[in-house]
Design an enzyme around this catalytic site. Structure first.
Site, PDB file in Angstrom:
ATOM      1  N   GLU A  22       0.830  -1.336  -0.087  1.00  0.00           N
ATOM      2  CA  GLU A  22       0.053   0.016  -0.003  1.00  0.00           C
ATOM      3  C   GLU A  22       0.925   1.319  -0.030  1.00  0.00           C
ATOM      4  OE1 GLU A  22      -4.077  -1.863   2.038  1.00  0.00           O
ATOM      5  OE2 GLU A  22      -2.851  -0.192   3.226  1.00  0.00           O
ATOM      6  N   GLU A  68      -4.589  -8.787   0.179  1.00  0.00           N
ATOM      7  CA  GLU A  68      -5.458  -8.571   1.317  1.00  0.00           C
ATOM      8  C   GLU A  68      -6.974  -8.587   1.116  1.00  0.00           C
ATOM      9  OE1 GLU A  68      -4.565  -5.298   3.878  1.00  0.00           O
ATOM     10  OE2 GLU A  68      -2.265  -5.730   3.537  1.00  0.00           O
TER      11      GLU A  68
END
Length: 479
Positions: free
Chosen positions: A171, A373
């Site tokens: 991220e 995720e």
């Protein structure tokens, strides 16, 4: 409602993820080895739920053998975590390895492999060393990019013989968005140009690590791959009207394509340059750097998908006295009747899996990718315990099965998605929310020495892996 059986393709990865800073704790950490997250916690502890932070976390550093035993029991094929850059070195300028921490990583990787779990290692999951944040401005500095390459070289040399799945960042858009764009996290500086420079420098760092990976010949030596883990927010416009479509396109440009395009295509969208110039937020780059990005794209990507993002065209005037923010072009759209996770405040819309998958096929050359995720955080899960002290998290089982159902529909249609990694293997500390919302297959009991207990979802996940199939709601998604 009726259910139907969904089959999982052969060799499809079914695993779970967690990061170093969210699990390890501070055991063995020297005073000079704080990460950005440690620094934030120390300077702004009051915003962390009940004061919990990375200091103890889940104590994975001391209990990794126990936890890996649970991974084996569940049957995870893969486990993704990170190496904490701030702990791996004692001297960041000269890349001097901390042998104590490096030996722990050695042992942890070996333990995973010995238990039949494939390690997937990320080089940075918000763990930029605090001293580099304080002295150079973190990822705003090109010098930090070079230090990251030095760090990566030491990591590849140490573990490249065993690890086959490598990632530069997890991220990469998040930290600077919270700190410099929205100014909602320490040290609370609203500076859009700095935000864009962080975005660019992480893209450049990814390309430089890919270049290093090639030079080390890790793919040839053991079939290893190098990628990046991005968290695109699948963006939907309120309507088909041109003004709403533009709002969605610009949101996608600033938050998704800013990493997807250079990582996969090797170039940034021209429209992004045009908008950066228009609003005087263009990052500093050189032709040489852009060429490095062009020539060193990733082998595959991990995508973190949790919820949709819905926008509409602005209906109110932008305050010109404030620094530029992409919200100049859009507002959030609150979809009536949406299904919500009330604890996390996120919409539940499993079709994001399918829609993003189709996009990866049509816009990104059907590159190999996987879900890095996806998961559901719920508060106060203890109220769902049965007489055997097992959390009956049927809501998590439904969440996983519905998202997997849409994902595997796309795989059936030829999308090159190769796996699903649940967030998270165990409950873990998160930024600000700490242990408030629980995500794990494994419960971490903070009131009882952080003891571990498998939840109902862990047994369901185990059966999914063993049988290669699961039951999901039969709601005619193929129609």
């Amino acid at each position: 409602m009726q259910t139907k059986t969904i089959k999982v393709p052969d060799k499809f990865m079914i695993g779970a993820a967690i990061s170093a800073w969210q699990s390890e704790g501070w055991t063995g950490k020297k005073d000079t080895q704080d990460s950005y997250l440690d620094l934030w916690y120390k300077n702004n502890k009051n915003v962390w739920h009940n004061g919990y932070g990375p200091a103890v976390a889940t104590d994975f550093r001391n209990r990794y053998k126990e936890d890996i035993g649970y991974m084996k029991e569940i049957g995870l094929t893969h486990f993704r975590t990170s190496i904490n850059w701030s702990r791996f070195l004692t001297d960041y300028e000269n890349a001097v390895v901390d042998e104590e921490y490096a030996s722990y990583i050695d042992d942890m990787i070996n333990e995973l492999i010995a238990n039949g779990v494939e390690p997937m290692i990320c080089l940075e999951h918000y763990e930029v060393p605090a001293v580099l944040f304080e002295e150079y401005g973190g990822w705003g500095s090109k010098h930090v990019v070079e230090l990251f390459v030095k760090y990566a070289e030491k990591v590849f040399e140490r573990y490249g013989d065993r690890v086959k799945h490598w990632f530069t960042f997890n991220e990469p858009v998040v930290v600077q968005t919270r700190v410099y764009l929205d100014a909602i996290r320490w040290p609370f500086e609203q500076n859009t140009k700095k935000w864009m420079q962080w975005n660019y420098n992480k893209g450049l760092a990814t390309a430089k690590i890919v270049q290093l990976f090639k030079e080390k010949g890790l793919k040839e030596k053991n079939g290893a791959k190098i990628g990046v883990i991005i968290n695109p927010e699948v963006t939907y416009a309120r309507s088909t009207a041109e003004h709403d479509q533009e709002a969605a396109r610009i949101y996608d440009l600033f938050f998704n394509r800013v990493f997807l395009d250079p990582s996969i295509h090797g170039v940034y969208p021209q429209e992004l340059f045009d908008l950066m110039d228009k609003h005087d937020i263009r990052f500093e780059s050189t032709e040489e750097e852009l060429q490095i990005i062009k020539e060193n794209t990733v082998d595959y990507v991990g995508l973190n998908l949790y919820f949709p993002h819905r926008v509409k065209a602005r209906s109110t005037a932008w305050n010109e006295r404030t620094p530029f923010h992409p919200e100049y072009y859009y507002e959030k759209f609150d979809l009536p009747g949406k299904k919500m996770n009330p604890y996390r405040g996120w919409e539940i819309y499993p079709q994001i899996m399918y829609d993003m998958a189709v996009r990866m096929k049509e816009e990104y050359g059907n590159i190999e990718w996987f879900i890095a995720e996806n998961g559901m955080g719920v508060e106060n899960e203890k109220r769902f315990k049965n007489n055997e002290n097992v959390i009956q998290d049927d809501y998590r089982i439904e969440f996983i099965s519905e998202h997997l159902k849409w994902l595997l529909k796309a795989v059936e249609e030829g999308v090159n998605c190769t796996g699903y990694m649940l967030w998270a293997f165990s409950d873990n500390v998160s930024p600000m929310n700490a242990f408030k919302n629980r995500y794990g297959l494994v419960e971490i009991d903070l009131e009882d020495n952080r003891n571990r207990t498998l939840k109902k979802s862990a047994y369901w996940y185990k059966q999914l892996i063993e049988t290669g199939q699961f039951e999901a709601l039969d709601d005619d998604i193929n129609k």
